[in-house]
Write a protein that holds these residues in place. Structure first.
Motif: not given
Lengths: 662, 129
Positions: A185, A405-407, A410, A548-549
């Motif tokens: 994470t 949003k999360i890309c 990560y 969202k993360d």
């Protein structure tokens, strides 16, 4: 005759800059029933409310009109204010002269004219208002959480810790959700399973939590505080009370050709399976589509090897019916299908993968045991290319209009982990923008660039072409150097857009919870009520509400839990008194109202009526005021005018129309 | 309205493209097979129209280096489609030359009926220059 007070709000300059508020107050004094009118800078302020209360006492007011913002904003504020002054709260009407007037008009004269008309309509309505008394309904002290990912688990734990019973319904054979598929994470790089599994275990062991896995919500009825839900517990074909989780059945199962959902189809699983080693419950299910016993009647090997005698081929789906006071939706997300993005050759090459597939490849329990290798030939890659925004921020019909949003984060994580573990692998990231708002997020991304030597290129990739030598030809652009880039890569990783779990549409329909064009559940207020659905008693947790993360999901899950607890803590709820009722002398029993009622609040009964001395039994509509939400659909549908809505009676609405047309 | 502004409006009208939708991802330039031949790159076409610098556009090499392959039109994620803008700019040049017409008998008879019409017209303009 009512004694009405009219209060015109300036809302600072929001209203007063476009509407002549003094004139509106002056004109109000000429309306029938109005005995007091004034204007004030902020009616919603402490001082503004005090002015209303004083006027009620001094002038014996029986009805109040506030000309201000939308009633959605402050109707409740003013209702409470007049109640404290001894007036029935339903004797207040709000004329919306902000959203419906000052904000949308520029011309002062025209806007003032409209504000006066809106004020007149409200006065005409108040003249016919009657005091209303809300009823009461009970609250079932149990919550339902739909979805057993990190959002659902966290919400359930928080509600359970507060002392209320919670049920989690999870569609797949185990709780854990997407987070259980993630390897590490961001931005701390701790192992996802290591922080998730303790929560899964805690939820499983919690005395207040019941987990229904391999189960789906089938039907929802009722209303806030008193929902009745049917849960379909799909036949697991394994007796949960007997199974010890030894795993022998899975080893011996001869049907091993079903793509593993958990490993995103990168390897295969057996027909009897638990999705992953730390699954909760650690009880396998038989996939009846893949099982040889179910397909041909022959086999039964799992039953033979099971020491506990837990295999039960005759198990049937079970329907559990339970009552709940609150429902939390935590249905999560999936990645979009990439079949429309042929230019990236996802379906043509095994070495073009999604980021979630890379998570599985990087994971020690994944299909390659954590070794970074090409899925086509098992060779370690030397050149890796990451492509951002695949299907995100698209205004065409192939992708999603929003940013996932999360890309960005990560991808920085993947790039960094690969450079750390395999320093001889070159990593290139094609990006449109790098978006890293969040605590320690930008520092994380900069580390990928500065400390780990990840090559970030501003520009997109136009095409990925599988070559005969097994490599992938990537044609992209560097917009800063103004160069087209053609390079050979061994693996290409696509940061595919995320989308709400497709099942959410069905669930939202059952809950009458609203949903947007992207299938995200809508909040009651985008800023001030972000974890509540506009439908009372329904709360939102996690990505079902928007991308969202993990930390954001956990925060929101806690917020949704607090809102649910706030509801469960009440013994009784005040019900809205603005409900419909039918006039039994006018009702002709046609069923039109029952057909349009979205809440199933209308039923019929045969009742003896006395129609001007003539006694007869008639079929008459009955409204269950506990179910009625006061939408008014029945009143406009009723052909005989028998249906009427308290607080919005036909007479009141016609009086408003008359006042507007005067 | 200045001539440049008028021409920019004309290009937007002919192409049906709103350059403001562009998010500068560069997928058009990444896709373009003539990229290296061009002085103004496909993604820059969008900002040139937005900034109303039509003079530079119509005098660019790129105007006639675009193959009208429509890869950019196909792949643009924002519906901006620079290939359409380029074609509209060509049309402006052609109109200025007073050649805004097509002779039916000049269109080769043996064309594939599946080829999009705009591609034909666009290619036609280019080769009949």
């Amino acid at each position: 005759m009512q004694r009405i007070g009219v209060f015109v709000c300036h809302c600072g300059s929001n209203i007063a800059a476009t509407v002549d508020v003094k004139k509106v107050a002056e004109m109000a004094l000429m309306e029938p029933g109005v005995v007091h009118a004034e204007d004030y800078q902020y009616m919603c302020s402490e001082a503004g409310q005090a002015r209303i209360q004083e006027a009620i006492k001094e002038k014996n007011l029986t009805g109040i009109v506030v000309c201000s913002c939308s009633p959605r904003m402050h109707e409740n504020t003013f209702r409470k204010a007049v109640e404290r002054a001894g007036l029935n709260p339903y004797m207040v009407e709000v004329a919306n002269i902000r959203e419906h007037c000052s904000w949308i008009h520029k011309d002062i004269e025209e806007a003032t004219k409209k504000a006066v008309i809106l004020m007149r309509a409200a006065v005409a309505k108040v003249n016919l208002n009657t005091p209303l008394k809300p009823g009461e309904s009970r609250v079932t002290k149990r919550a339902l959480v739909i979805g057993g990912g990190i959002a659902g688990i966290q919400t359930a734990l928080d509600i359970a810790d507060a002392g209320y019973k919670v049920d989690i319904v999870e569609k797949t054979p185990s709780i854990g959700g997407r987070m259980s598929q993630v390897d590490k994470t961001f931005p701390t790089l701790d192992c996802s399973a290591c922080i998730l599994t303790p929560k899964m275990v805690e939820a499983n062991a919690h005395e207040n939590i019941t987990i229904y896995t391999y189960s789906e919500v089938e039907n929802v009825s009722g209303f806030v505080g008193d929902f009745t839900v049917d849960i379909r517990k799909k036949a697991r074909s394994v007796d949960m009370t007997k199974c010890t989780g030894c795993g022998v059945c899975q080893e011996k199962c001869p049907s091993k050709k079903t793509p593993s959902e958990f490993n995103r189809g990168l390897n295969n699983r057996s027909a009897i399976y638990t999705p992953f080693a730390q699954a909760i419950p650690n009880v396998p299910v038989i996939d009846r589509e893949a099982c040889i016993k179910f397909k041909t009647g022959k086999c039964g090997l799992c039953s033979k090897v099971c020491q506990a005698g837990a295999i039960d081929y005759d198990q049937k789906d079970e329907i559990i019916t339970e009552k709940y006071g609150a429902i939390v939706v935590a249905t999560g997300f999936d990645m979009i299908k990439l079949d429309k993005y042929d230019e990236y050759a996802y379906s043509q090459s095994k070495d073009v993968i999604t980021s979630l597939e890379l998570e599985r490849i990087m994971n020690a329990a994944g299909p390659t045991k954590g070794h970074l290798e090409r899925m086509s030939d098992g060779k370690p890659p030397k050149e890796m290319v990451f492509i951002q925004c695949v299907g995100s921020r698209c205004s065409d019909d192939r992708g999603k209009s929003y940013c996932s949003k999360i890309c960005c984060m990560y991808t920085a994580k993947h790039a960094m982990l690969i450079r750390d573990k395999y320093p001889d692998v070159n990593v290139t990231v094609f990006y449109i923008d790098v978006r890293t708002p969040g605590k320690n997020f930008d520092e994380f991304y900069r580390r990928a660039v500065e400390d780990y030597g990840v090559n970030y290129i501003k520009g997109q990739v136009g095409k990925v072409i599988p070559q005969s030598n097994g490599k992938l030809l990537v044609r992209g652009v560097d917009l800063i150097d103004q160069k087209q880039i053609v390079k050979e890569a061994d693996m290409v990783v696509l940061a595919a857009a995320i989308e709400p779990n497709p099942d959410v549409r069905k669930i939202a329909t059952m809950l009458t919870a609203s949903i947007d064009t992207n299938n995200f559940l809508t909040e009651a207020h985008a800023k001030l009520r972000p974890v509540e659905s506009p439908t009372a008693g329904i709360f939102l947790s996690g990505v079902c509400q928007g991308p969202k993360d993990i930390p954001e999901t956990v925060s929101q899950a806690g917020a949704a839990a607090v809102k649910a607890i706030g509801l469960l803590a009440k013994d009784k709820l005040m019900t809205n008194p603005c409900t419909a009722h039918s006039d039994e002398l006018l009702c002709n029993g046609c069923s039109n109202c029952a057909n349009v009622c979205p809440y199933g609040a209308i039923s019929y009964e045969d009742k003896e009526v006395n129609d001007h001395g003539k006694r007869e039994v008639r079929r008459i509509a009955q409204v269950n005021s506990a179910l009625c939400q006061g939408c008014g659909a029945c009143t406009v549908t009723c052909p005989s005018g028998a249906m009427d809505l308290q607080g919005f009676s036909n007479r009141q609405i016609l009086a408003e129309v008359d006042a507007i047309c005067r | 309205m200045s001539t440049e502004k008028k021409q920019a409006e004309q290009i937007k009208e002919i192409s049906g493209v709103n350059p403001l939708k562009c998010m500068k991802c560069g997928k058009c330039s990444a896709s373009c097979p003539s990229y290296n031949e061009m002085d103004i790159k496909p993604h820059q076409f969008v900002s040139y129209v937005q900034n109303e610098d039509i003079e530079s556009l119509v005098n660019s090499k790129s105007l006639w280096k675009c193959l009208s392959c429509f890869a950019c039109v196909e792949r643009c994620p924002r519906d901006v489609k620079p290939g359409k803008l380029i074609d509209a700019a060509r049309q402006i040049v052609v109109r200025q030359k007073g050649q805004d017409y097509l002779l039916a008998d000049e269109i080769p008879e043996l064309l594939d009926p599946d080829v999009p019409q705009q591609l034909l017209v666009s290619a036609f303009r280019r080769y009949r220059r």
